[in-house]
Each structure stands twice: as C-alpha cells, then as structure tokens.
Design a protein around this motif. Structure first.
Motif, mmCIF file in Angstrom:
data_model
loop_
_atom_site.group_PDB
_atom_site.id
_atom_site.type_symbol
_atom_site.label_atom_id
_atom_site.label_comp_id
_atom_site.label_asym_id
_atom_site.label_seq_id
_atom_site.Cartn_x
_atom_site.Cartn_y
_atom_site.Cartn_z
ATOM 1 N N UNK A 176 0.815 -1.230 -0.053
ATOM 2 C CA UNK A 176 0.025 -0.033 -0.087
ATOM 3 C C UNK A 176 0.851 1.240 -0.086
ATOM 4 N N UNK A 177 2.212 1.296 0.352
ATOM 5 C CA UNK A 177 2.934 2.435 0.540
ATOM 6 C C UNK A 177 4.079 2.616 -0.778
ATOM 7 N N UNK A 178 4.258 1.395 -1.525
ATOM 8 C CA UNK A 178 5.330 1.672 -2.404
ATOM 9 C C UNK A 178 4.815 1.761 -3.757
ATOM 10 N N UNK A 179 5.613 2.501 -4.262
ATOM 11 C CA UNK A 179 5.244 2.870 -5.806
ATOM 12 C C UNK A 179 6.519 2.527 -6.478
ATOM 13 N N UNK A 180 6.217 1.849 -7.846
ATOM 14 C CA UNK A 180 7.303 1.371 -8.582
ATOM 15 C C UNK A 180 7.156 1.905 -10.127
ATOM 16 N N UNK A 181 7.120 3.431 -9.902
ATOM 17 C CA UNK A 181 6.998 4.143 -11.166
ATOM 18 C C UNK A 181 8.665 4.354 -11.656
ATOM 19 N N UNK A 183 12.885 4.135 -10.257
ATOM 20 C CA UNK A 183 13.914 3.683 -9.327
ATOM 21 C C UNK A 183 13.956 4.511 -8.135
ATOM 22 N N UNK A 184 14.142 5.946 -8.510
ATOM 23 C CA UNK A 184 14.208 6.899 -7.587
ATOM 24 C C UNK A 184 13.002 6.893 -6.401
ATOM 25 N N UNK A 185 11.783 6.925 -7.144
ATOM 26 C CA UNK A 185 10.516 7.018 -6.223
ATOM 27 C C UNK A 185 10.580 5.540 -5.439
ATOM 28 N N UNK A 186 11.053 4.402 -6.048
ATOM 29 C CA UNK A 186 10.867 3.128 -5.265
ATOM 30 C C UNK A 186 11.757 3.338 -4.029
ATOM 31 N N UNK A 187 12.979 3.791 -4.196
ATOM 32 C CA UNK A 187 13.946 4.058 -3.150
ATOM 33 C C UNK A 187 13.290 4.858 -2.048
ATOM 34 N N UNK A 188 12.798 6.125 -2.520
ATOM 35 C CA UNK A 188 12.273 6.938 -1.605
ATOM 36 C C UNK A 188 11.140 6.306 -0.698
ATOM 37 N N UNK A 189 10.369 5.438 -1.225
ATOM 38 C CA UNK A 189 9.160 4.863 -0.691
ATOM 39 C C UNK A 189 9.568 3.779 0.066
ATOM 40 N N UNK A 190 10.677 2.976 -0.206
ATOM 41 C CA UNK A 190 11.080 1.968 0.694
ATOM 42 C C UNK A 190 11.713 2.332 2.050
ATOM 43 N N UNK A 195 10.922 3.342 7.859
ATOM 44 C CA UNK A 195 10.804 4.241 9.207
ATOM 45 C C UNK A 195 9.316 4.141 9.676
ATOM 46 N N UNK A 196 8.274 4.085 8.770
ATOM 47 C CA UNK A 196 6.984 3.949 9.537
ATOM 48 C C UNK A 196 6.202 2.828 10.052
#
Length: 219
Positions: A176-181, A183-190, A195-196
């Motif tokens: 529900x939290x990760x986006x794979x659009x 690699x930069x966005x994937x890294x930030x979401x991971x 953290x959460x």
C-alpha cells in the motif's frame, strides 16, 4: 826545427783522429734511446687497444642483455604474441613491447585485487558457517541432554503460520505504501515504509496480533 815540425805533425794527426772519432760517434745511432721509445709507444698502443676492446665487449654485453630482456618480455606477456595478421610478419618495436607489458602488469594488479576481495568474502562466509556450526552443535547437544524437552514444543506448522501472518501484515502495508514508477521513487518509498512500519513498537504490535490469532485457532 826538426823537433818542432815533428810535434806539429803529431798534433795534426791527433786532431784529425779526434775529428774523425767525433764524426763517427755522431753518425752511429743511439740504439738504447730508440729502443726505449719504441717499447713505450708499443705499450701505449697496446693499452689503448685493450681499453677499446674492453669497452666494445662491455657495450656488446649490455646490448645483448637488453635484447634478451625484450625477448623474455615478448615470451612472457601474452598480448605480445597475439598480433594482428597485418603486422604478424613485422617485429614488435621496443615501445610496443613496453606498453603491452605495462598494460599486462596493470591487468594482473586488477586481477590480484579482485581475487583478494573474493578471498576476503570467502573468509567471512567460512567464519559465518563456523559460527552456525557451533550454534547447531549446541542445539543438538541440548536436545541430546534433554530428549523429552521437545515433546511440549509447538509444531513446525504453527511456526509457519506465525511467520506467514507476520509477513502478510508487513506485505500489506508495503504494497500500500510503495510505488514502482521509477527507481528513485521506489527507493524513497522503501525508506519511508521502513521508518513508518518497521519501528520496534509497530513490529511488536504486529507480532502480538498474529500470535493472538494463531492462539484462537489452536484453542
């Protein structure tokens, strides 16, 4: 008068004899001096010849040593033998031999560094396996010392259900939290998800919830 004439004649004869003797003596060559000069000159020429010959031999040895060194390099360095067909009949210049040797040495240094890194990794793996071996030996020994201890333990199926429940809960929040659009966005979401949702208190709540669920299914 007769006595005077006789003395004069004897003086003239002595004078002519001295003159002839001096002339003869001056005309005879001084063989001792000339022999000395000749031998000295011959010695000088012989010394120069020896020095010249020694210098020539030393220079020839140096050139032979350099030639042998280049031949040895061509025999040792593999790239010196892998020539193109267009220049296979031509002799490699010294500059090319040296450059190929430098390239080969640099290649060997890289391979050595790579092998050292692999050896270091393998040593770490061996150390980890030794630690695991020691731990398993302790577990086996504990079971051997207490053969009845494992009868009251839960089954592997229950352990798997607990593990599956924890992973399912984490995967739901992860999905529900990760986006794979990208690699930069994937890294930030991971990182944001970690953290959460991977805080100690959050994981504790997840594990307690799964355990209550499994307990209700068993009893």
């Amino acid at each position: 008068p007769a006595l005077f004439m006789e003395n004069a004649r004897k003086g003239s004869i002595v004078s002519r004899a001295n003159s002839i003797g001096s002339t003869s003596a001056s005309s005879v060559p001084n063989t001792d001096d000339e022999d000395s000069d000749y031998h000295q000159e011959s010695y000088k020429e012989s010394y120069k010849d020896k020095r010249r010959r020694a210098h020539t031999q030393a220079e020839q040895k140096r050139r032979d040593a350099i030639k042998k060194g280049y031949n040895d390099l061509q025999a040792i360095v593999p790239t010196c033998e892998q020539q193109d067909f267009s220049i296979s009949s031509q002799k490699l210049s010294k500059a090319i031999v040296l450059q190929k040797t430098i390239d080969y040495i640099q290649f060997l240094h890289k391979e050595k560094k790579k092998q050292e890194e692999e050896v270091s990794t393998l040593r770490k793996d061996v150390m980890a396996l030794k630690i695991m071996k020691v731990n398993y030996e302790q577990i086996v020994k504990a079971h051997q010392d207490n053969p009845n201890e494992g009868k009251n333990q839960i089954s592997d199926e229950v352990k798997f259900n607990v593990f599956q429940g924890i992973m399912d809960s984490l995967f739901q929040s992860f999905n529900a939290s990760i986006s794979v659009t990208s690699f930069q966005e994937l890294s930030a979401c991971v990182f944001s998800w970690i953290e959460e949702h991977c805080k100690p208190q959050t994981l504790r709540d997840v594990v307690i919830g799964v355990l209550h669920k499994v307990k209700s299914q068993l009893y």
